[in-house]
Design a protein around this motif. Structure first.
Motif, PDB file in Angstrom:
ATOM      1  N   UNK A  88       1.136 -13.071 -10.913  1.00 49.98           N
ATOM      2  CA  UNK A  88       0.452 -14.174 -11.576  1.00 49.98           C
ATOM      3  C   UNK A  88      -0.837 -14.547 -10.879  1.00 49.98           C
ATOM      4  N   UNK A  89      -0.750 -15.434  -9.916  1.00 51.99           N
ATOM      5  CA  UNK A  89      -1.913 -15.839  -9.137  1.00 51.99           C
ATOM      6  C   UNK A  89      -2.073 -14.828  -7.995  1.00 51.99           C
ATOM      7  N   UNK A  90      -2.692 -15.238  -6.880  1.00 52.54           N
ATOM      8  CA  UNK A  90      -2.825 -14.318  -5.748  1.00 52.54           C
ATOM      9  C   UNK A  90      -1.453 -13.977  -5.179  1.00 52.54           C
ATOM     10  N   UNK A  91      -1.259 -12.717  -4.824  1.00 55.52           N
ATOM     11  CA  UNK A  91      -0.034 -12.219  -4.207  1.00 55.52           C
ATOM     12  C   UNK A  91      -0.339 -11.698  -2.817  1.00 55.52           C
ATOM     13  N   UNK A  92       0.720 -11.496  -2.031  1.00 58.60           N
ATOM     14  CA  UNK A  92       0.593 -10.885  -0.712  1.00 58.60           C
ATOM     15  C   UNK A  92       0.927  -9.402  -0.802  1.00 58.60           C
ATOM     16  N   UNK A  93       0.114  -8.587  -0.106  1.00 59.09           N
ATOM     17  CA  UNK A  93       0.257  -7.133  -0.107  1.00 59.09           C
ATOM     18  C   UNK A  93       0.332  -6.622   1.328  1.00 59.09           C
ATOM     19  N   UNK A  94       0.875  -5.405   1.471  1.00 58.86           N
ATOM     20  CA  UNK A  94       0.990  -4.772   2.784  1.00 58.86           C
ATOM     21  C   UNK A  94       0.582  -3.321   2.677  1.00 58.86           C
ATOM     22  N   UNK A  95      -0.054  -2.812   3.725  1.00 61.90           N
ATOM     23  CA  UNK A  95      -0.372  -1.392   3.854  1.00 61.90           C
ATOM     24  C   UNK A  95       0.087  -0.938   5.232  1.00 61.90           C
ATOM     25  N   UNK A  96       0.915   0.099   5.274  1.00 60.61           N
ATOM     26  CA  UNK A  96       1.413   0.630   6.532  1.00 60.61           C
ATOM     27  C   UNK A  96       0.495   1.732   7.043  1.00 60.61           C
ATOM     28  N   UNK A  97       0.382   1.816   8.354  1.00 64.67           N
ATOM     29  CA  UNK A  97      -0.427   2.871   8.967  1.00 64.67           C
ATOM     30  C   UNK A  97       0.309   4.200   8.842  1.00 64.67           C
ATOM     31  N   UNK A  98      -0.362   5.209   8.358  1.00 66.87           N
ATOM     32  CA  UNK A  98       0.213   6.543   8.207  1.00 66.87           C
ATOM     33  C   UNK A  98       0.199   7.281   9.546  1.00 66.87           C
ATOM     34  N   UNK A  99       1.006   8.331   9.689  1.00 64.77           N
ATOM     35  CA  UNK A  99       1.022   9.090  10.955  1.00 64.77           C
ATOM     36  C   UNK A  99      -0.348   9.632  11.367  1.00 64.77           C
TER      37      UNK A  99
END
Length: 293
Positions: free
Chosen positions: A218-229
């Protein structure tokens, strides 16, 4: 106008530099870790209601020292619409609260607790409290940038936002002891609208930010990005219904002990509070991310 702003900065510098002496402390008569609060489970709940999170004012951007005996956050006074940097400190297991200064950036502690980042500025811990406000230097003083929140890892990596340039997120690493110029993060992160308020894990293993993009709640959401090897950043993953709702979620932060995830939630009525939830769901996201490869 320039003279007024100059006087404001001098006053703010002075307050931060002598905050341990000038700030009047309020005895909460609360004991125990995390402001004496019962830890949350898998359902997010308001952190310290009627103590830190009030129904009247707006509270944002919490950050703890490694020993969990100090916390910092911002509050907007509903009567004056002015923002303040606030703190609670634990002494002999008892919590005391105080107002430090007018807000300068979104306060975010470094992993060692000795630096409080304030956008493109910072203060350092001294024997008597905090230093005066200092600049991060020419790399971050670009007047064409709008840095609200800067988060640092144990290795010295900075993650920062820029609301003046299309809500861009940037990264600045330290290589061979030399601070590198901030550069935009890849497209899978800088996609959609309102990307802001980033947080980087102390071990550089992931970054969390808020924004609005297709497929959200809907409004702003929280996101995550993991560091790859290989050191690159993985695709953006929505934190899901554990955190995100049709309200606005932002300002994600992991407690230093790794047990709890904190964030802000703002409803359509404009009410804003700090929430917390057991952080295990992030471990699950990481597992699912790699098992689906």
């Amino acid at each position: 106008m320039i003279k007024t702003m100059y006087c404001f900065l001098i006053a703010t510098n002075s307050i931060f530099a002598t905050s341990s002496i000038m700030a009047k402390e309020l005895d909460t008569r609360i004991y125990g870790p995390y402001l004496g609060q019962t830890p949350p489970g898998q359902t997010a709940k308001i952190f310290a209601p009627r103590i830190l999170s009030t129904s009247k004012d707006r509270e944002y951007t919490i950050s703890f020292t490694p020993d969990l005996k100090e916390l910092y956050f911002t509050r907007m006074d509903a009567d004056t619409n002015k923002w303040w940097t606030m703190t609670y400190k634990q002494k002999n297991n008892r919590w005391y609260g105080s107002t430090l200064a007018p807000r300068v950036g979104r306060p975010t502690l470094s992993p060692d607790g000795n630096t409080l980042h304030l956008g493109n500025k910072y203060i350092s811990r001294t024997d008597s409290g905090w230093s005066q406000i200092r600049s991060l230097g020419p790399m971050f003083d670009n007047k064409d940038w709008g840095i609200m929140r800067l988060s640092s890892s144990s290795s010295g990596t900075y993650i920062l936002d820029d609301y003046k340039n299309g809500d861009l997120l940037r990264i600045s690493e330290v290589k061979n002891g030399v601070r590198q110029a901030p550069k935009p993060l890849p497209a899978q992160i800088n996609t959609g609208k309102w990307n802001a308020h980033p947080f980087i894990a102390p071990d550089d293993s992931y970054i969390i930010w808020d924004g609005e993009r297709d497929g959200g709640y809907g409004d702003t959401d929280l996101y995550i990005s993991f560091r790859e090897p290989d050191g690159s950043w993985g695709k953006a993953l929505n934190l899901g219904p554990t955190v995100n709702t049709d309200a606005g979620e932002a300002g994600g932060y992991m407690s230093p002990d790794g047990k709890y995830f904190f964030f802000n939630r703002t409803t359509s009525a404009g009410n804003g509070d700090i929430y917390w939830v057991d952080s295990n769901f992030i471990k699950v996201l990481k597992t699912q991310r790699y098992t689906k490869r």
